[in-house]
Design an enzyme around this catalytic site. Structure first.
Site, mmCIF file in Angstrom:
data_model
loop_
_atom_site.group_PDB
_atom_site.id
_atom_site.type_symbol
_atom_site.label_atom_id
_atom_site.label_comp_id
_atom_site.label_asym_id
_atom_site.label_seq_id
_atom_site.Cartn_x
_atom_site.Cartn_y
_atom_site.Cartn_z
ATOM 1 N N ASP A 273 -6.193 1.150 0.801
ATOM 2 C CA ASP A 273 -6.048 1.331 2.169
ATOM 3 C C ASP A 273 -7.634 0.892 2.667
ATOM 4 O O ASP A 273 -8.337 0.037 1.873
ATOM 5 C CB ASP A 273 -5.894 2.693 2.495
ATOM 6 N N LYS B 21 1.129 -1.321 -0.005
ATOM 7 C CA LYS B 21 -0.005 -0.082 0.048
ATOM 8 C C LYS B 21 0.839 1.249 0.008
ATOM 9 O O LYS B 21 0.781 2.086 -0.440
ATOM 10 C CB LYS B 21 -0.924 0.117 1.096
#
Length: 203
Positions: free
Chosen positions: A162, A144
């Site tokens: 996320d 991420k």
């Protein structure tokens, strides 16, 4: 899903994008300018920012970067930890100070901090992100945050998965679980599904 929030729909996403399209495009141009005009020092600072925002807010990450900016080039771990503990204190001061120093030493030893050259060497965008997320010497960037970093310096095509994005994807039926992916295979599969359904939504 919160009882006070309307379910997310494709029509809602389309309407929101239409409303904020100019703002989104302007922000993407800002990111592109970082790559066009940014020095290796600027690329390093952005990497540190993404290390600091993992598990924290964007505001907290920026505050932490501002606190250690004079130390980014040569500050030792103890000095960086002290700077991060000053009010408003950054809660991950010990671990992230260690991540910063370890990553900086790896990049200095192997690439003389020439981040721009190293990132340009990759012809495969997946390999570029794999390098950031899987290299033992680069600490604090999972998939991420590696995606976050690449987006912030002007690269396109990386999904920043996320908890908010993943929850939305789950509500839309794109994926089955609202739990953010951490393993490489699941991250790539979730990103692939998001890209596929985004193309369908735009058609």
């Amino acid at each position: 899903m919160s009882a006070n929030r309307e379910p997310i729909t494709i029509d809602h996403l389309r309407a929101t994008y239409a409303e904020r399209r100019k703002e989104i495009r302007a922000r993407l141009r800002d990111f592109h300018r970082v790559w066009q005009s940014g020095s290796d020092t600027r690329l390093w600072e952005e990497m540190v920012y993404c290390i600091f925002t993992a598990g924290a807010s964007a505001k907290m990450g920026l505050t932490a970067v501002n606190a250690v900016r004079p130390l980014l080039g040569d500050g030792n771990r103890a000095a960086i930890t002290r700077a991060l503990k000053k009010p408003p204190a950054y809660r991950f001061h010990n671990v992230r100070a260690a991540h910063l120093v370890t990553t900086r030493e790896y990049l200095r030893k192997n690439f003389s901090m020439r981040l721009r050259k190293q990132l340009r060497n990759f012809q495969d965008p997946v390999a570029r992100r794999d390098w950031l997320a899987r290299t033992p010497g680069i600490k604090g960037l999972g998939y991420k945050e590696a995606s976050h970093y690449l987006r912030n310096i002007g690269f396109k095509g990386y999904g920043i998965l996320d908890k908010h994005i993943v929850r939305c994807l789950c509500e839309l039926g794109v994926i089955d679980s609202p739990k953010p992916p951490t393993a490489r295979g699941r991250y790539l599969e979730t990103e692939k599904r998001m890209r596929r359904d985004s193309e369908i939504a735009r058609s």
